[in-house]
Scaffold this active site. Sequence first.
Site, PDB file in Angstrom:
ATOM      1  N   CYS A 170       0.821  -1.208   0.000  1.00 16.15           N
ATOM      2  CA  CYS A 170       0.000   0.000   0.000  1.00 16.15           C
ATOM      3  C   CYS A 170       0.855   1.259   0.000  1.00 16.15           C
ATOM      4  O   CYS A 170       0.696   2.135  -0.848  1.00 16.15           O
ATOM      5  CB  CYS A 170      -0.928  -0.008   1.217  1.00 16.15           C
ATOM      6  SG  CYS A 170      -2.308  -1.172   1.106  1.00 16.15           S
ATOM      7  N   HIS A 224      -1.225   5.766   2.217  1.00 12.38           N
ATOM      8  CA  HIS A 224      -1.243   4.752   3.263  1.00 12.38           C
ATOM      9  C   HIS A 224      -1.603   5.407   4.592  1.00 12.38           C
ATOM     10  O   HIS A 224      -1.086   6.482   4.928  1.00 12.38           O
ATOM     11  CB  HIS A 224       0.126   4.080   3.342  1.00 12.38           C
ATOM     12  CG  HIS A 224       0.195   2.938   4.299  1.00 12.38           C
ATOM     13  ND1 HIS A 224      -0.713   1.904   4.293  1.00 12.38           N
ATOM     14  CD2 HIS A 224       1.069   2.668   5.317  1.00 12.38           C
ATOM     15  CE1 HIS A 224      -0.408   1.042   5.240  1.00 12.38           C
ATOM     16  NE2 HIS A 224       0.661   1.482   5.876  1.00 12.38           N
TER      17      HIS A 224
END
Length: 583
Positions: A170, A224
């Site tokens: 991510c 993220h």
Amino acid sequence: MAGQARIADGRLLFFPSSLTGPMMSTQMPKPVLVSRRVCLESLTALGAQWLVSGCDDPPKPPSDAAPQAEPTPPAAAVTPDVPPVSEGTAPKSAQEAARPDSVPEPIAEPKAPAVIQRVAQPHVLFISIDDMNDWVGVLGGNPQARTPHIDALAKRGMLFANAHCAAPSCNGSRAATMTGLRPSSTGIYANSHPWRQHLPDAVTIPDHFKRNGYRAIGAGKMFHGPFPDPDAWNDYFPSRCRQTPKDRAEIKRGKKAGKSGIPKMGNFDWGPLDKSNADMSDAKVVDWVIDNLPGAGAKPTFLACGLYRPHLPWYVPQEWFDLFPLEDCSLPTIRPDDRADIPKAALKNLKYDKDHARIVAADQWKHAVQAYLASCAFADAMVGRLIDALRKSPAADDTVVVLWSDHGWHLGEKLKWRKFTLWEEATRVPLIVAGPPVSRPGVCTRAVSLLDLYPTLTDVCGLPPNDAVEGRSLKGLLADPNADKKRSAVTTWGRGNHSVRTERWRYTRYKKGAEELYDHGADPNEWTNLASQDAYAKVVARLAKRLPSKSVKPAPKRKHYAKDAFECDPDELAEDDGDEALE
């Protein structure tokens, strides 16, 4: 006819399923070749049907062909003996047009591809979907997928059917996409690397738009979780630090078993929720974005929408599970000896490598597949609500729509789960661009990278370029999807580990020199590693030239920074996504 669709050498290859008995199949079935000028009707067929009638132009001979050597045929595969999902009408509760507990019908495609009027500075609707792999109708990764709204958007724009992330994590992927900088150039490889503290001067996509006269606003997961970019936005929901509402259906269980019944899996869990769609955090994010769509005469707006599902845990309302009866769910086709020809360096890179054995031992593989399909269907419904609202808004004809996912996901392929690999399941992502820059709908099979989004958006919106970015604009491919046939995409997982994807090949080299080579024209599942075969030495040498020229050391982890180094408290915003750094 059920099967898989893959891209190789500019051709769409469809591999029909071949079930011959319980848990057994013959050698890999012969693919059906579909020309580059594929009928959009065939690309958007859902479920178990794949229509190829009416397509024109036979495929051209491979332009990047290997030496005249027959690839080693893959060994017999293990294929679960289960029927495909029947293509009945979805439950009404999941298909009605009421808001917010249900979603609109898929948008009808235009009768004829009309040229869209260009505007001087179009609005941008930037839709990010977390952890969505190629289990999307138009991508053919799983014929059971139900994503009618994403499929409808693809019909109205340019579908990049061979798009790949810059990093299969991510944080690594999102930092690269939003800054336009390769992980190998920045050292932002994994979820534990605070990208903004390491790159204080990097200008992200929304910040670049804001600096050039746009209003930059958004909601949901765009970076993220622990590492947002608060100064890049004029406004953000729920705040410029917190990207997702606090009521997100997350449970940090530690060693306790969750809905799946498997202990010590943490956030890796799945199961239906006794909640309405309106109660889900993604629905609240979409509500906010819909309420903030640009009005008539509005200032040019960069509007981001970050959907959290299908990120773990796969918790969505029961109605989405009902779309995929457990007894009808088919499992991915695998080979028990799939890793026999994989170099040790690749195996050392694998994290969470006990997942598959634990899930199979608990008899939860089908349940997990069902939950992922349900989560993807839920995310698709959120996209449908948003695109339907845009279509009815004053900004409909003045908005560039971009839809992308940060990376793919394994669900047992190569005996692996989650992301964090350099194989196709982890790198391939949905990518669609629709609106003013697209003169006609189409499908592009060139290998492209999410790094290419930054220069593409500045290009089509008429903004000055950010000369620091390392991607290449897709504007030429938006006009002609058959242009630039030598493009490639690079994915990096940890320092010195890179994978190059072209239309036909995947070549991977690890930091100590171990290699993998897969011919997607004959082996879409990446079952046969050709790297050690002399017949492919020239292919390896050619693709090796496309590897990054540098690979900097990993950035410091979060623990190396004092708390006052962060404008937003990363501990409060932390996601249960693992510490995936590969030092």
